[in-house]
Scaffold this active site. Structure first.
Site, PDB file in Angstrom:
ATOM      1  N   GLY A  45      28.637 -45.653  44.938  1.00 47.56           N
ATOM      2  CA  GLY A  45      29.736 -45.854  45.895  1.00 47.56           C
ATOM      3  C   GLY A  45      31.081 -45.690  45.206  1.00 47.56           C
ATOM      4  N   HIS A  46      31.200 -46.225  43.997  1.00 46.26           N
ATOM      5  CA  HIS A  46      32.452 -46.061  43.254  1.00 46.26           C
ATOM      6  C   HIS A  46      32.674 -44.583  42.915  1.00 46.26           C
ATOM      7  CE1 HIS A  46      31.629 -50.409  42.100  1.00 46.26           C
ATOM      8  NE2 HIS A  46      32.868 -50.462  42.555  1.00 46.26           N
TER       9      HIS A  46
END
Ligand code: PAF
Length: 289
Positions: A45-46
């Protein structure tokens, strides 16, 4: 390379250990700079935030700082996963230009006496169930914006209230930065990616996707005309039946001002928001109606 920057990995990623190093690096680039603030324990996600940042700027700067002011006294500040060597390798492999790694002392020189408080939209959702959390986020993000002088900053929509709070103080305080929200990155089974997912046992990990499934069911029911209060109560009960220990909130709110919507089919942009506890983890998610 700027005077205060130190290359510790290879030529591709700069390590910026202090506010001065960050400011000097950004000034030296003479380019459009994107900042992606994180607390580390990085996951895909990052990386989706880093990739989105690359679409909006020439230079991508990530920050990793586990911010003590956004954790309550009984929360997991001490236990929050810290995986700095893996994080550095992941950022470097994904072409991030620089990593800002400030110390607590540099971020909060003592005596520290300033607060940033955003009213109204912090009185609900995580702002209510985690008192002081949104103030801590607003403070650290304000500092990161001022320290970096970045042109744009990117945040995940999983923390939707956080995104609203950041947009609000940026507007209120005339901070010259563009704030961009990036859609939630999910595992194949729908679970929103989060650093805290690593708190889940194997059994809890099987239960966790129920959170997103339930949000999808709420959206479908409301679109078919179901009543909001009944649907939210049903969804909350369903989560507890499936194994969640408790539900902090499950609500539908106007996505612009986070006002609670209690009746009828919302004709304004709205979202269903949830926070629920599963084992050691408190999971949050949201979905547009
Ligand atoms: O979303 C997070 O990881 C944190 O709240 C943030 C924005 C990095 C501030 O500490």
């Amino acid at each position: 390379m700027c005077r205060n920057c130190e290359i510790i990995l290879d030529k591709t990623m700069h390590l910026l250990p202090s506010p001065t190093a960050l400011r000097d690096y950004v000034a030296s680039t003479n380019a459009k700079v994107a900042l992606v603030p994180t607390m580390g324990a990085l996951h895909a996600g990052h990386i989706s935030l880093m990739n989105a940042a690359r679409q909006h700027a020439d230079v991508v700067v990530a920050s990793i700082f586990v911010n003590p002011t956004q954790f309550g006294p009984t929360e997991d500040f001490g236990a929050y996963p810290r995986t700095i060597e893996d994080d550095k390798a992941l950022l470097e492999a994904n072409g991030v230009d620089a990593l800002y790694l400030p110390t607590v002392e540099a971020m909060y020189p003592q005596p520290f006496r300033t607060q940033i408080r955003v009213n109204d939209i912090t009185n609900c959702l995580c702002g209510k169930s985690r008192p002081g959390h949104m103030d801590g986020v607003a403070l650290v993000v304000t500092k990161l914006f001022l320290q970096s002088g970045a042109d744009v900053a990117l945040f995940g929509e999983k923390d939707f209230q956080q995104l609203c709070v950041i947009r609000q103080f940026v507007r209120d305080l005339d901070i010259p930065i563009e704030v961009i929200g990036v859609p939630t990155h999910r595992e194949a089974d729908g679970l929103a990616m989060s650093s805290r997912n690593r708190y889940l046992s194997e059994n809890e990990r099987h239960i966790a996707p129920t959170l997103y499934e339930t949000l999808q069911q709420v959206v479908a029911k409301i679109r078919q005309g179901a009543k909001i209060a009944e649907t939210c109560a049903w969804a909350s009960a369903q989560l507890q039946e499936k194994g969640f220990a408790s539900v902090d909130y499950l609500e539908i709110r106007d996505e612009k001002n986070l006002v609670l919507l209690e009746e009828g089919l919302p004709h304004i942009p709205a979202r269903v928001f949830v926070a629920a506890r599963l084992g050691r983890a408190r999971l949050i998610d949201n979905l547009a109606l």
